[in-house]
Design a protein around this motif. Sequence first.
Motif, PDB file in Angstrom:
ATOM      1  N   TYR A  15      -9.761   9.606   3.290  1.00  0.00           N
ATOM      2  CA  TYR A  15      -9.354   8.553   4.199  1.00  0.00           C
ATOM      3  C   TYR A  15      -7.935   8.076   3.902  1.00  0.00           C
ATOM      4  O   TYR A  15      -7.450   8.173   2.782  1.00  0.00           O
ATOM      5  N   GLN A  16      -7.285   7.545   4.918  1.00  0.00           N
ATOM      6  CA  GLN A  16      -5.895   7.113   4.806  1.00  0.00           C
ATOM      7  C   GLN A  16      -5.785   5.633   4.429  1.00  0.00           C
ATOM      8  O   GLN A  16      -6.614   4.816   4.823  1.00  0.00           O
ATOM      9  N   GLY A  17      -4.724   5.331   3.682  1.00  0.00           N
ATOM     10  CA  GLY A  17      -4.388   3.934   3.397  1.00  0.00           C
ATOM     11  C   GLY A  17      -5.548   3.109   2.873  1.00  0.00           C
ATOM     12  O   GLY A  17      -6.218   3.473   1.908  1.00  0.00           O
ATOM     13  N   ASP A  18      -5.801   1.964   3.533  1.00  0.00           N
ATOM     14  CA  ASP A  18      -6.847   1.030   3.105  1.00  0.00           C
ATOM     15  C   ASP A  18      -8.187   1.273   3.799  1.00  0.00           C
ATOM     16  O   ASP A  18      -9.114   0.476   3.657  1.00  0.00           O
ATOM     17  N   ASP A  19      -8.295   2.367   4.544  1.00  0.00           N
ATOM     18  CA  ASP A  19      -9.535   2.619   5.292  1.00  0.00           C
ATOM     19  C   ASP A  19     -10.752   2.715   4.384  1.00  0.00           C
ATOM     20  O   ASP A  19     -11.819   2.184   4.707  1.00  0.00           O
ATOM     21  N   LEU A  20     -10.603   3.400   3.254  1.00  0.00           N
ATOM     22  CA  LEU A  20     -11.751   3.563   2.363  1.00  0.00           C
ATOM     23  C   LEU A  20     -12.207   2.230   1.798  1.00  0.00           C
ATOM     24  O   LEU A  20     -13.403   1.958   1.696  1.00  0.00           O
ATOM     25  N   ALA A  21     -11.243   1.353   1.445  1.00  0.00           N
ATOM     26  CA  ALA A  21     -11.593   0.039   0.903  1.00  0.00           C
ATOM     27  C   ALA A  21     -12.357  -0.775   1.942  1.00  0.00           C
ATOM     28  O   ALA A  21     -13.359  -1.429   1.628  1.00  0.00           O
ATOM     29  N   HIS A  22     -11.883  -0.732   3.190  1.00  0.00           N
ATOM     30  CA  HIS A  22     -12.577  -1.488   4.240  1.00  0.00           C
ATOM     31  C   HIS A  22     -13.951  -0.889   4.512  1.00  0.00           C
ATOM     32  O   HIS A  22     -14.928  -1.622   4.749  1.00  0.00           O
ATOM     33  N   LEU A  23     -14.047   0.439   4.456  1.00  0.00           N
ATOM     34  CA  LEU A  23     -15.335   1.085   4.667  1.00  0.00           C
ATOM     35  C   LEU A  23     -16.322   0.690   3.577  1.00  0.00           C
ATOM     36  O   LEU A  23     -17.511   0.487   3.838  1.00  0.00           O
ATOM     37  N   SER A  24     -15.834   0.556   2.349  1.00  0.00           N
ATOM     38  CA  SER A  24     -16.690   0.122   1.243  1.00  0.00           C
ATOM     39  C   SER A  24     -17.197  -1.297   1.472  1.00  0.00           C
ATOM     40  O   SER A  24     -18.357  -1.618   1.168  1.00  0.00           O
ATOM     41  N   GLU A  25     -16.325  -2.161   2.023  1.00  0.00           N
ATOM     42  CA  GLU A  25     -16.739  -3.523   2.338  1.00  0.00           C
ATOM     43  C   GLU A  25     -17.841  -3.521   3.400  1.00  0.00           C
ATOM     44  O   GLU A  25     -18.809  -4.297   3.311  1.00  0.00           O
ATOM     45  N   LEU A  26     -17.702  -2.647   4.394  1.00  0.00           N
ATOM     46  CA  LEU A  26     -18.719  -2.564   5.447  1.00  0.00           C
ATOM     47  C   LEU A  26     -20.021  -1.986   4.896  1.00  0.00           C
ATOM     48  O   LEU A  26     -21.113  -2.399   5.313  1.00  0.00           O
ATOM     49  N   ASP A  27     -19.913  -1.059   3.953  1.00  0.00           N
ATOM     50  CA  ASP A  27     -21.118  -0.538   3.283  1.00  0.00           C
ATOM     51  C   ASP A  27     -21.837  -1.665   2.536  1.00  0.00           C
ATOM     52  O   ASP A  27     -23.065  -1.755   2.561  1.00  0.00           O
ATOM     53  N   ASP A  28     -21.056  -2.507   1.863  1.00  0.00           N
ATOM     54  CA  ASP A  28     -21.642  -3.635   1.133  1.00  0.00           C
ATOM     55  C   ASP A  28     -22.337  -4.592   2.094  1.00  0.00           C
ATOM     56  O   ASP A  28     -23.404  -5.150   1.771  1.00  0.00           O
ATOM     57  N   ALA A  29     -21.733  -4.785   3.271  1.00  0.00           N
ATOM     58  CA  ALA A  29     -22.342  -5.670   4.266  1.00  0.00           C
ATOM     59  C   ALA A  29     -23.683  -5.111   4.741  1.00  0.00           C
ATOM     60  O   ALA A  29     -24.648  -5.863   4.950  1.00  0.00           O
ATOM     61  N   VAL A  30     -23.757  -3.796   4.899  1.00  0.00           N
ATOM     62  CA  VAL A  30     -25.020  -3.158   5.300  1.00  0.00           C
ATOM     63  C   VAL A  30     -26.062  -3.336   4.196  1.00  0.00           C
ATOM     64  O   VAL A  30     -27.226  -3.653   4.476  1.00  0.00           O
ATOM     65  N   SER A  72     -11.254   9.904  12.000  1.00  0.00           N
ATOM     66  CA  SER A  72     -10.313  10.572  12.906  1.00  0.00           C
ATOM     67  C   SER A  72      -8.888  10.501  12.380  1.00  0.00           C
ATOM     68  O   SER A  72      -8.047  11.332  12.740  1.00  0.00           O
ATOM     69  N   ARG A  73      -8.599   9.506  11.526  1.00  0.00           N
ATOM     70  CA  ARG A  73      -7.270   9.390  10.924  1.00  0.00           C
ATOM     71  C   ARG A  73      -7.166  10.144   9.601  1.00  0.00           C
ATOM     72  O   ARG A  73      -6.071  10.386   9.096  1.00  0.00           O
ATOM     73  N   GLY A  74      -8.314  10.463   9.017  1.00  0.00           N
ATOM     74  CA  GLY A  74      -8.332  11.086   7.701  1.00  0.00           C
ATOM     75  C   GLY A  74      -8.138  12.590   7.753  1.00  0.00           C
ATOM     76  O   GLY A  74      -7.883  13.182   8.802  1.00  0.00           O
ATOM     77  N   VAL A  75      -8.276  13.188   6.589  1.00  0.00           N
ATOM     78  CA  VAL A  75      -8.146  14.640   6.451  1.00  0.00           C
ATOM     79  C   VAL A  75      -9.494  15.194   5.991  1.00  0.00           C
ATOM     80  O   VAL A  75     -10.008  14.787   4.953  1.00  0.00           O
ATOM     81  N   ALA A  76     -10.044  16.091   6.785  1.00  0.00           N
ATOM     82  CA  ALA A  76     -11.317  16.717   6.435  1.00  0.00           C
ATOM     83  C   ALA A  76     -11.055  17.974   5.606  1.00  0.00           C
ATOM     84  O   ALA A  76     -10.186  18.777   5.942  1.00  0.00           O
ATOM     85  N   GLY A 129     -10.420   8.200  -0.789  1.00  0.00           N
ATOM     86  CA  GLY A 129      -9.323   7.499  -0.155  1.00  0.00           C
ATOM     87  C   GLY A 129      -8.034   8.271  -0.334  1.00  0.00           C
ATOM     88  O   GLY A 129      -7.963   9.217  -1.105  1.00  0.00           O
ATOM     89  N   SER A 130      -7.012   7.875   0.373  1.00  0.00           N
ATOM     90  CA  SER A 130      -5.728   8.530   0.221  1.00  0.00           C
ATOM     91  C   SER A 130      -4.626   7.521   0.393  1.00  0.00           C
ATOM     92  O   SER A 130      -4.489   6.910   1.443  1.00  0.00           O
ATOM     93  N   ALA A 131      -3.829   7.317  -0.646  1.00  0.00           N
ATOM     94  CA  ALA A 131      -2.678   6.427  -0.528  1.00  0.00           C
ATOM     95  C   ALA A 131      -1.614   7.113   0.292  1.00  0.00           C
ATOM     96  O   ALA A 131      -1.468   8.332   0.247  1.00  0.00           O
ATOM     97  N   PRO A 132      -0.849   6.374   1.085  1.00  0.00           N
ATOM     98  CA  PRO A 132       0.195   6.990   1.895  1.00  0.00           C
ATOM     99  C   PRO A 132       1.185   7.748   1.011  1.00  0.00           C
ATOM    100  O   PRO A 132       1.569   7.282  -0.047  1.00  0.00           O
ATOM    101  N   SER A 133       1.561   8.939   1.441  1.00  0.00           N
ATOM    102  CA  SER A 133       2.512   9.745   0.688  1.00  0.00           C
ATOM    103  C   SER A 133       3.665  10.171   1.584  1.00  0.00           C
ATOM    104  O   SER A 133       3.421  10.726   2.655  1.00  0.00           O
TER     105      SER A 133
END
Length: 199
Positions: free
Chosen positions: A14-29, A78-82, A187-191
């Motif tokens: 995942y790009q940028g902060d997407d993984l961190a936000h996804l982890s927050e949503l996982d915690d909410a679930v 869709s923004r990440g790299v598979a 996750g992936s930090a911008p490069s």
Amino acid sequence: MTAIKPRTARVVIYQGDDLAHLSELDDAVTRAEDAVKRATKEALRPRLIHERDPGETARTDLAAAKASRDDFAAEAESRGVAVVMHALQRKAWRALMREHGPRDGEKRDEVLGVNMETLPDVLLPQVICRDEHCPICLDMDQASTIEGDIDSFLESLSDYDYYDRLFLQAFAINRGSAPADPTLRLGSAPSPTSSATSN
């Protein structure tokens, strides 16, 4: 001739902060699931006629949390790299294990029984599938979305957070007995050096 499909794993970086936000949503679930469990227990006690089922609100909240998580996951993916990886054939894997055996006195090598300095650089380019017409990927409706040269892409990944974890997944699908997580998230930090890892 009967052929067995190799073990396959798909990893999304995942790009940028997407993984961190996804982890927050996982915690909410997870919190919503816990609330449903508590409400289910509470529903076992006698209730007055006008009292609502305490689980009703909890189940609605859980459905909303899952929908929010799944919607964002699809958007972030869709923004990440598979990265799709296939296990090597048995003889090729054994040859790599012989060529990159553990070094004496290296504690990192003792964990997996391989040379952690050399094997990742050799293994990853071999297991990552870049073939647009790969029958296995087509059958599973998944493919790598790496742009540009594979070596440049791998070089753009930081060692522990992304590169080593990709290697561990590649190692797992080749060892067979090791559990491979087909839904591993990275996750992936911008490069600025690679379009494959930039926002």
